[in-house]
Scaffold this motif. Structure first.
Motif, mmCIF file in Angstrom:
data_model
loop_
_atom_site.group_PDB
_atom_site.id
_atom_site.type_symbol
_atom_site.label_atom_id
_atom_site.label_comp_id
_atom_site.label_asym_id
_atom_site.label_seq_id
_atom_site.Cartn_x
_atom_site.Cartn_y
_atom_site.Cartn_z
ATOM 1 N N GLU A 1 2.578 0.920 5.361
ATOM 2 C CA GLU A 1 2.543 -0.464 5.811
ATOM 3 C C GLU A 1 1.911 -0.559 7.199
ATOM 4 O OE1 GLU A 1 6.406 -2.335 5.490
ATOM 5 O OE2 GLU A 1 6.999 -0.910 3.940
ATOM 6 N N ASP B 1 0.860 -11.805 5.112
ATOM 7 C CA ASP B 1 0.343 -13.120 4.718
ATOM 8 C C ASP B 1 1.114 -14.250 5.386
ATOM 9 O OD1 ASP B 1 -1.522 -11.878 3.159
ATOM 10 O OD2 ASP B 1 -0.461 -12.179 1.266
ATOM 11 N N GLU C 1 6.014 4.636 -7.233
ATOM 12 C CA GLU C 1 6.368 3.241 -7.511
ATOM 13 C C GLU C 1 7.022 2.596 -6.286
ATOM 14 O OE1 GLU C 1 8.714 2.814 -11.021
ATOM 15 O OE2 GLU C 1 7.204 3.694 -12.352
ATOM 16 N N HIS D 1 4.345 1.772 -3.782
ATOM 17 C CA HIS D 1 3.613 0.551 -4.165
ATOM 18 C C HIS D 1 4.419 -0.700 -3.813
ATOM 19 C CE1 HIS D 1 0.096 2.273 -6.003
ATOM 20 N NE2 HIS D 1 0.792 2.981 -6.880
ATOM 21 N N CYS D 2 5.729 -0.647 -4.033
ATOM 22 C CA CYS D 2 6.588 -1.787 -3.672
ATOM 23 C C CYS D 2 6.561 -2.026 -2.160
ATOM 24 C CB CYS D 2 8.021 -1.530 -4.128
ATOM 25 S SG CYS D 2 8.285 -1.716 -5.903
ATOM 26 N N GLN E 1 2.301 -6.694 2.347
ATOM 27 C CA GLN E 1 1.327 -7.750 2.114
ATOM 28 C C GLN E 1 1.957 -9.127 2.244
ATOM 29 O OE1 GLN E 1 -2.098 -7.192 1.504
ATOM 30 N NE2 GLN E 1 -2.026 -9.355 2.088
ATOM 31 N N VAL E 2 3.167 -9.275 1.685
ATOM 32 C CA VAL E 2 3.875 -10.550 1.792
ATOM 33 C C VAL E 2 4.160 -10.879 3.255
ATOM 34 C CG1 VAL E 2 6.033 -11.745 1.262
ATOM 35 C CG2 VAL E 2 4.889 -10.403 -0.512
ATOM 36 N N GLN F 1 4.105 -1.365 -0.153
ATOM 37 C CA GLN F 1 2.827 -1.989 0.169
ATOM 38 C C GLN F 1 2.842 -3.483 -0.155
ATOM 39 O OE1 GLN F 1 0.255 0.712 -2.143
ATOM 40 N NE2 GLN F 1 -0.701 1.338 -0.211
ATOM 41 N N GLN F 2 3.494 -3.849 -1.252
ATOM 42 C CA GLN F 2 3.580 -5.264 -1.613
ATOM 43 C C GLN F 2 4.427 -6.039 -0.611
ATOM 44 O OE1 GLN F 2 5.076 -4.770 -5.607
ATOM 45 N NE2 GLN F 2 3.034 -4.880 -6.524
#
Length: 373
Positions: A100, A52, A38, A41-42, A48-49, A44-45
């Motif tokens: 990342e 972007d 978990e 996954h955080c 992504q932010v 990776q998010q």
């Protein structure tokens, strides 16, 4: 009674309890695995932010990692000690960061040096470590963008400052963004070809030979002491010589498959080396920081007093002051100073402003978190 309370009283545990204990460990391992996934996954998010919003975003944040590790150590209740718990979290963070964007770290090589050990201690085993032949090459590799960060030694508790590191900072455009303090243990190593009763030559880095001088005088007074570029190079050399030994650390012993004849032969039991992490970016406040500066003062009476007086008046703790000859010839000496606090702290900013007015030249090398591990 809940499962986690079943075996709190160690005195009541018997061999009959082992199956239940092992089942409990399996359950905990499954929970730990789920939580680590978990967290990944955080991470990776977060990546992504960042991507972007800014394709050139910085993924490794020294101040954030220092804050996380300090928090873990403060929350830790044992039985693992604080540093051991922080090392475990360091590896989790390293693996998540590699998802990342893998961090490339240049260090003073070759493989198996204490500098590589410091790099892995700071960035974790998931970092990509790149060995360099000299300290100035580490700086060039980072300046050129071939590595995100570099790791260089700056001072040893026994032998003092590493002058080549300080001299390279005078011309470099990089920032200090972290520090690592590594406990240094030296071992006398031999290969499987070595005739132990015939050792007549001992290889090591000059500083390591100096740090083990008394032990060598007592145990190998007649052996030739041969200085080489690194302890890892010493370890490599003895693989092909039957009459030689090397002084090096655990990483070199493992890398070159050598055997320890004697362990922890350093003359001082508190022997340690401080390493600096260098990169391109300034590091924000982490709440427990250190700042490094280099100052050239005009050659006049009272110059050193004028330099240090603002620190005393603003109650800022100096942790190191070193003097080096100026390489430009414009000023006689330059001063390298480390002190507690961040350049964005109001008191520190006030001191730096005063020094700017008094000095011929001031360069802030970086503000960075005090080493956690």
């Amino acid at each position: 009674m809940a499962d986690h309370d079943m075996f709190d009283n160690n005195a009541s545990i018997t061999p009959a309890d082992l199956p239940a204990l092992r089942e409990r460990i399996d359950t905990l391992d499954s929970e730990i695995l789920k939580l680590i996934s978990e967290r990944a996954h955080c991470a990776q998010q977060v990546a992504q932010v960042k991507t972007d919003s800014d394709p050139q975003a910085t993924f490794y944040r020294p101040e954030r990692e220092a804050q996380v590790l300090r928090r873990i150590m403060a929350l830790n209740k044992g039985p693992l000690d604080d540093e051991e718990m922080a090392r475990l979290f360091r590896e989790i963070m390293s693996a998540c960061l590699a998802l990342e964007r893998p961090v490339k770290v240049a260090y003073l090589g070759p493989e198996g040096t204490f500098t590589q050990q410091a790099a892995l201690k700071h960035f974790g085993d998931s970092a990509v470590s790149l060995p360099m032949a000299a300290i100035d090459e580490v700086f060039r590799e980072v300046e050129a963008g071939a590595a995100h960060f570099g790791v260089v030694p700056v001072e040893n508790s026994t032998e003092g400052i590493v002058n080549s590191t300080l001299d390279t900072f005078m011309d470099a455009s990089l920032r200090i963004c972290g520090e690592v303090v590594l406990r240094i243990h030296h071992h006398l190593l031999v290969s499987n070809n070595t005739r132990r009763d015939k050792v007549s030559r001992i290889y090591s880095h000059p500083q390591s030979l100096a740090q083990c001088r008394k032990w060598l005088d007592a145990h190998y007074p007649n052996a030739e002491r041969v200085p080489v570029s690194s302890n890892a190079e010493a370890a490599r050399l003895i693989k092909s010589e039957w009459h030689s030994a090397a002084i090096a650390g655990d990483m070199a012993a493992k890398r070159y498959e050598l055997e320890k004849v004697a362990e922890k032969i350093e003359d001082r039991p508190d022997n340690s080396t401080r390493f600096l992490i260098i990169g391109h970016h300034d590091t924000p406040i982490s709440e427990d920081d250190k700042t490094s500066i280099v100052v050239a003062m005009r050659n006049q009476p009272g110059a050193l007093h004028d330099l240090l007086e603002p620190f005393h008046r603003h109650k800022i703790d100096l942790t190191r002051v070193e003097t080096r000859p100026s390489r430009t010839g414009v000023w006689n000496y330059v001063f390298f100073i480390d002190f507690k606090g961040h350049r964005d702290d109001p008191q520190v900013a006030a001191v730096l402003e005063e020094i700017t007015l008094r000095a011929a030249e001031l360069k802030v090398l970086g503000s960075y978190p005090v080493g956690v591990l």
